[in-house]
Design a protein around this motif. Structure first.
Motif, short mmCIF file in Angstrom:
data_model
loop_
_atom_site.label_atom_id
_atom_site.label_comp_id
_atom_site.label_asym_id
_atom_site.label_seq_id
_atom_site.Cartn_x
_atom_site.Cartn_y
_atom_site.Cartn_z
N ALA A 5 -3.25 1.03 5.11
CA ALA A 5 -4.16 0.08 4.47
C ALA A 5 -5.46 0.78 4.15
O ALA A 5 -5.88 1.72 4.83
CB ALA A 5 -4.41 -1.11 5.39
N ILE A 6 -6.09 0.32 3.09
CA ILE A 6 -7.43 0.81 2.73
C ILE A 6 -8.45 -0.03 3.49
O ILE A 6 -8.43 -1.27 3.43
CB ILE A 6 -7.66 0.70 1.22
N VAL A 7 -9.31 0.66 4.23
CA VAL A 7 -10.25 -0.03 5.11
C VAL A 7 -11.68 0.36 4.72
O VAL A 7 -11.97 1.54 4.48
CB VAL A 7 -9.99 0.32 6.58
N GLY A 8 -12.54 -0.65 4.63
CA GLY A 8 -13.93 -0.41 4.24
C GLY A 8 -14.91 -1.16 5.11
O GLY A 8 -14.58 -1.58 6.22
N GLU A 68 -9.16 -4.01 3.37
CA GLU A 68 -9.35 -4.45 1.99
C GLU A 68 -8.03 -4.72 1.28
O GLU A 68 -7.89 -5.72 0.60
CB GLU A 68 -10.16 -3.41 1.22
N ARG A 69 -7.09 -3.81 1.43
CA ARG A 69 -5.77 -4.08 0.85
C ARG A 69 -4.73 -3.15 1.47
O ARG A 69 -5.03 -2.06 1.94
CB ARG A 69 -5.77 -3.93 -0.67
N ILE A 70 -3.50 -3.62 1.43
CA ILE A 70 -2.37 -2.86 1.96
C ILE A 70 -1.93 -1.84 0.92
O ILE A 70 -1.94 -2.11 -0.29
CB ILE A 70 -1.21 -3.81 2.31
N VAL A 71 -1.56 -0.65 1.38
CA VAL A 71 -1.00 0.37 0.49
C VAL A 71 0.52 0.21 0.51
O VAL A 71 1.17 0.46 1.53
CB VAL A 71 -1.39 1.79 0.96
N ASN A 72 1.06 -0.22 -0.59
CA ASN A 72 2.50 -0.52 -0.62
C ASN A 72 3.33 0.74 -0.84
O ASN A 72 3.88 0.98 -1.92
CB ASN A 72 2.79 -1.56 -1.72
N ILE A 73 3.40 1.56 0.21
CA ILE A 73 4.23 2.77 0.12
C ILE A 73 5.69 2.37 0.01
O ILE A 73 6.13 1.36 0.58
CB ILE A 73 4.01 3.69 1.34
#
Length: 303
Positions: free
Chosen positions: A264-267, A272-277
Motif C-alpha cells: 500500500a502507498i502510505v502518506g 492512501e491506496r492499495i497497490v494492486n500487484i
C-alpha cells in the motif's frame, strides 16, 4: 512531531531509540503499566538526546497521548508454558480493547500503529473498538518480513536492498507468502536475475524465504526476543508517513473486512491506496488461505 509509545518493553524502547536516530521527534511519551519502568526508560532515552535532536521524552499515563501525531502499540502478554497461540491471542485481545478505549478518549486524531502480535487479528480489533477510520489504524504487517527477505537477498546477490523489489504478503505468521511473480532486482524478475548471475554456491531463493519466515523463531531461540529490526522498521515507517513520502510498504491493512499484510502507498494521513500487484494462480490460492487463517482466529476470538 509527537509520538506516544504504549509498552516499555524491548520492542517499544527499540522503536523509541530508532526514532531518535531519525531526528524528527519533538516530544515522546512512554506509557506502561509499570510506571517506574517507563520512567527509567524515558530518562535513559532522554540522556541520549544531545547526540541526536533536542526532544522532550517522559513517562506518562494515557491522557498524555493528547496531541500525538502517532500512537504506537507494543504492549502485550508473553506466551506462558502450555498456553496455546489462541489463548495468548484472547489475552492480548483484552489488552488491546482496554488500550482502544483510552485511544478513543485521548488520541482519536492520531495515526495508530499496532505492533503487538498476532498483529493482523489485533489491529482489526483495535479498528473496530476505536471506530477510527481504517486508513489511520495500521498494523506493522509483513513490513519486517519483507525487510528481512531483502536483506538476505542483498547479502547473497551483492546488490543494494533498495534495488530489490520483492514483497512478502499475507498473515504476519506461518501462512505468509512470497510474491515471486512480481519480485525484481533492478527491474529484472528475481528468478531470471539469479539464473544469469555469475556468483556461485548460492542458497536457493526459496530457502531464503524459509529462512525469512522462520527468522523470529531463530532469533527468539538465540536471544529471547526480536526487537532491533522491528524497532528500525517501525521508526522508518513512521518517518516516511511524517514526511509524506508516498512510499510503498506492506503494512497490515483492511482488505475484505480483515486486516492483512499487503502493498500500500502510505502518506501523512495514513494508508492512501492499495497497490494492486498481480498474483499468479498459486499466489492467489496461498493468499486466500492466509486470509482464511486470520478469519478463523477472528471468529474464535471475537465471534
Amino acid at each position: 512531531m509527537k509520538v506516544s509509545i504504549i509498552g516499555a518493553g524491548r520492542v517499544g524502547v527499540s522503536i523509541a531509540f530508532s526514532l531518535l536516530h531519525k531526528e524528527i521527534v519533538d516530544e515522546m511519551v512512554i506509557i506502561d503499566k509499570n510506571f517506574q519502568r517507563a520512567e527509567g526508560e524515558a530518562l535513559d532515552l532522554y540522556h541520549s538526546t544531545p547526540m541526536f535532536k533536542r526532544s522532550n521524552i517522559y513517562a506518562g499515563d494515557f491522557e498524555k497521548m493528547k496531541g500525538s501525531d502517532f500512537v504506537v502499540i507494543t504492549a502485550g502478554a508473553s506466551q506462558n508454558p502450555g498456553e496455546t497461540r489462541l489463548d495468548l491471542t484472547k489475552r492480548n485481545a483484552g489488552i488491546i480493547k482496554s488500550i482502544a478505549r483510552e485511544i478513543s478518549k485521548y488520541a482519536r486524531n492520531s495515526i495508530i500503529i499496532n505492533v503487538t502480535n498476532p498483529v493482523d487479528v489485533l489491529t482489526y480489533i483495535l479498528w473496530k473498538e476505536t471506530g477510527i477510520s481504517h486508513e489511520r489504524v495500521i498494523g506493522s504487517g509483513t513490513i519486517l518480513d519483507t525487510s528481512r527477505f531483502r536483506s538476505l537477498v542483498s547479502r547473497q546477490c551483492r546488490v543494494s536492498p533498495t534495488s530489490i523489489h520483492a514483497y512478502i504478503i499475507g498473515e504476519h505468521g506461518d501462512s505468509e507468502l512470497m510474491v515471486w511473480s512480481s519480485a525484481t532486482i533492478g527491474g529484472v524478475n528475481i528468478k531470471e536475475f539469479c539464473k544469469r548471475c555469475t556468483i556461485r554456491s548460492c542458497t536457493p531463493l526459496e530457502n531464503l524465504f524459509v529462512e525469512t519466515k522462520n527468522a523470529a523463531y531463530t532469533i527468539i531461540e538465540k536471544k529471547g526476543a526480536t526487537n532491533l529490526a522491528i524497532g528500525a522498521v517501525t521508526a522508518t515507517f513512521i518517518e516516511s508517513m511524517y514526511k509524506d513520502e508516498k512510499r510503498v510498504w506492506t503494512p497490515s491493512i483492511l482488505i475484505d473486512d480483515l486486516y492483512i499484510g499487503f502493498p500500500a502507498i502510505v502518506g501523512r494521513n495514513g494508508v492512501e491506496r492499495i497497490v494492486n500487484i498481480q498474483l499468479d494462480e498459486q499466489e492467489k490460492e496461498l493468499f486466500e488461505k492466509s486470509k482464511s487463517i486470520i478469519k478463523k482466529y477472528l471468529t474464535e476470538v471475537i465471534g
